[in-house]
Scaffold this active site. Structure first.
Site, mmCIF file in Angstrom:
data_model
loop_
_atom_site.group_PDB
_atom_site.id
_atom_site.type_symbol
_atom_site.label_atom_id
_atom_site.label_comp_id
_atom_site.label_asym_id
_atom_site.label_seq_id
_atom_site.Cartn_x
_atom_site.Cartn_y
_atom_site.Cartn_z
ATOM 1 N N TRP A 24 -27.028 0.996 85.596
ATOM 2 C CA TRP A 24 -28.385 1.232 86.073
ATOM 3 C C TRP A 24 -29.209 1.827 84.919
ATOM 4 O O TRP A 24 -28.709 2.689 84.204
ATOM 5 C CB TRP A 24 -28.328 2.207 87.254
ATOM 6 C CG TRP A 24 -29.617 2.291 88.006
ATOM 7 C CD1 TRP A 24 -30.610 3.205 87.818
ATOM 8 C CD2 TRP A 24 -30.042 1.423 89.038
ATOM 9 N NE1 TRP A 24 -31.635 2.944 88.679
ATOM 10 C CE2 TRP A 24 -31.323 1.860 89.441
ATOM 11 C CE3 TRP A 24 -29.466 0.302 89.667
ATOM 12 C CZ2 TRP A 24 -32.040 1.228 90.442
ATOM 13 C CZ3 TRP A 24 -30.192 -0.328 90.668
ATOM 14 C CH2 TRP A 24 -31.458 0.139 91.044
ATOM 15 N N HIS A 54 -21.365 6.003 89.714
ATOM 16 C CA HIS A 54 -21.930 4.764 90.278
ATOM 17 C C HIS A 54 -21.693 3.593 89.317
ATOM 18 O O HIS A 54 -22.572 2.767 89.092
ATOM 19 C CB HIS A 54 -23.410 4.960 90.606
ATOM 20 C CG HIS A 54 -23.627 6.059 91.601
ATOM 21 N ND1 HIS A 54 -23.896 5.831 92.939
ATOM 22 C CD2 HIS A 54 -23.539 7.407 91.474
ATOM 23 C CE1 HIS A 54 -23.988 6.986 93.570
ATOM 24 N NE2 HIS A 54 -23.777 7.964 92.688
ATOM 25 N N HIS A 58 -18.653 0.576 93.507
ATOM 26 C CA HIS A 58 -18.560 1.995 93.845
ATOM 27 C C HIS A 58 -19.127 2.241 95.234
ATOM 28 O O HIS A 58 -19.853 1.417 95.777
ATOM 29 C CB HIS A 58 -19.319 2.842 92.823
ATOM 30 C CG HIS A 58 -20.795 2.637 92.853
ATOM 31 N ND1 HIS A 58 -21.414 1.582 92.221
ATOM 32 C CD2 HIS A 58 -21.782 3.318 93.481
ATOM 33 C CE1 HIS A 58 -22.713 1.646 92.453
ATOM 34 N NE2 HIS A 58 -22.970 2.676 93.219
ATOM 35 N N ASP A 60 -21.452 4.904 97.633
ATOM 36 C CA ASP A 60 -22.415 6.003 97.635
ATOM 37 C C ASP A 60 -21.975 6.964 98.733
ATOM 38 O O ASP A 60 -21.675 6.541 99.852
ATOM 39 C CB ASP A 60 -23.824 5.498 97.983
ATOM 40 C CG ASP A 60 -24.513 4.840 96.807
ATOM 41 O OD1 ASP A 60 -23.913 4.761 95.708
ATOM 42 O OD2 ASP A 60 -25.665 4.390 96.986
ATOM 43 N N HIS A 64 -25.431 11.648 97.712
ATOM 44 C CA HIS A 64 -26.281 10.934 96.744
ATOM 45 C C HIS A 64 -27.768 11.107 97.085
ATOM 46 O O HIS A 64 -28.594 11.219 96.202
ATOM 47 C CB HIS A 64 -25.900 9.448 96.774
ATOM 48 C CG HIS A 64 -26.442 8.639 95.647
ATOM 49 N ND1 HIS A 64 -26.649 9.119 94.371
ATOM 50 C CD2 HIS A 64 -26.810 7.327 95.611
ATOM 51 C CE1 HIS A 64 -27.118 8.164 93.604
ATOM 52 N NE2 HIS A 64 -27.242 7.074 94.327
ATOM 53 N N HIS A 169 -31.371 3.957 101.359
ATOM 54 C CA HIS A 169 -30.216 4.858 101.187
ATOM 55 C C HIS A 169 -30.193 5.924 102.278
ATOM 56 O O HIS A 169 -29.148 6.202 102.874
ATOM 57 C CB HIS A 169 -30.279 5.540 99.806
ATOM 58 C CG HIS A 169 -29.731 4.716 98.680
ATOM 59 N ND1 HIS A 169 -30.538 3.985 97.832
ATOM 60 C CD2 HIS A 169 -28.471 4.509 98.249
ATOM 61 C CE1 HIS A 169 -29.789 3.380 96.938
ATOM 62 N NE2 HIS A 169 -28.531 3.674 97.152
ATOM 63 N N GLU A 181 -21.526 -0.643 96.710
ATOM 64 C CA GLU A 181 -22.428 -1.370 95.811
ATOM 65 C C GLU A 181 -21.632 -1.962 94.657
ATOM 66 O O GLU A 181 -20.535 -1.498 94.342
ATOM 67 C CB GLU A 181 -23.497 -0.408 95.271
ATOM 68 C CG GLU A 181 -24.340 0.202 96.381
ATOM 69 C CD GLU A 181 -25.293 1.291 95.918
ATOM 70 O OE1 GLU A 181 -26.380 1.419 96.504
ATOM 71 O OE2 GLU A 181 -24.932 2.034 94.976
HETATM 72 ZN ZN LIG Z 1 -24.704 3.928 94.022
#
Ligand SMILES: [Zn+2]
Length: 217
Positions: A24, A54, A58, A60, A64, A169, A181
């Site tokens: 990311w 992440h 992975h 969450d 998070h 989320h 994810e």
């Molecule tokens: Zn994540």
């Protein structure tokens, strides 16, 4: 005398973690270094790891996005392992409530894995990060919660759209839905399957890398 059960087909949904794995934007990249290595005359090779929780496939955890949210070590194994439904969203640009209502997701499905344009475009196998990925909108997340889903899996690095991360989320994590994810769904056939997703048991962590597989009988 009965025959032994046939060996199942195992479909790997996790990309290989390496320094080349895209991350990311702004997240730390994967570092794997060997403080000890046979090639340098050490008695053994030993790898030290540094990367975001992440990274690659992975989960969450509620921590998070939710203050005082639970950590990855508390995610329920009975959500992470069990029958799953793989749904192909075709050319859809977003997973909205109206899209979900028109997809053939059995009402009994408790784990739903999405195979979207992200997979057809090969995004999880691309060395670059692509911000224009298909994700679940806030009303799509609400639809999934109301449908009684306990685990949602997506085929790119976020369950939520790149430019609107928090609402999706929050809806899923507040409802106790496990978010997975970074699934590589290339080999995953649509329909009924069986998911095994085992995140590392990281105390209080906001997420955890996982190995995820589908088991097909
Ligand atoms: Zn994540």
């Amino acid at each position: 005398m009965s025959l032994p059960p046939a060996e199942p087909t195992i479909i790997d949904l996790s990309p290989t973690i390496s320094p080349d794995l895209p991350v990311w934007p702004g997240d730390p990249r994967v570092i794997m270094r060997q403080p000890y290595h046979l090639a340098r005359g050490d008695a053994f090779t030993l790898t030290e790891l540094a990367f975001s929780a992440h990274t690659g496939t992975h989960v969450d955890a509620p921590a998070h996005y939710l203050p005082d949210g639970a950590g990855a070590d508390t995610l329920p194994l009975d959500a992470l392992i069990g029958p799953a439904w793989v749904v192909d969203t075709g050319p859809a640009a977003a997973i909205t409530a109206s899209l979900l209502a028109g997809l053939e997701i059995p009402s009994t499905a408790r784990r739903v894995l999405f195979r979207t344009q992200n997979t057809t475009r090969g995004l999880m196998r691309s060395p670059q990060f692509h911000p224009d990925f298909v994700a679940i909108t806030e009303d799509g997340a609400q639809w999934l919660v109301e449908a009684g889903v306990v685990l949602v899996g997506v085929d790119y690095f976020s369950v939520a759209p790149y430019d609107d991360l928090a609402p999706t989320h929050r809806v899923l994590l507040a409802a106790g839905v496990v978010v997975v994810e970074g699934l590589d769904m290339t080999q995953a056939p649509p329909g009924a399957s069986f998911l095994v997703c085992l995140p590392l048991k990281l105390q209080g962590a906001d997420g955890a890398p996982a190995r995820a597989v589908l088991i097909q009988r």
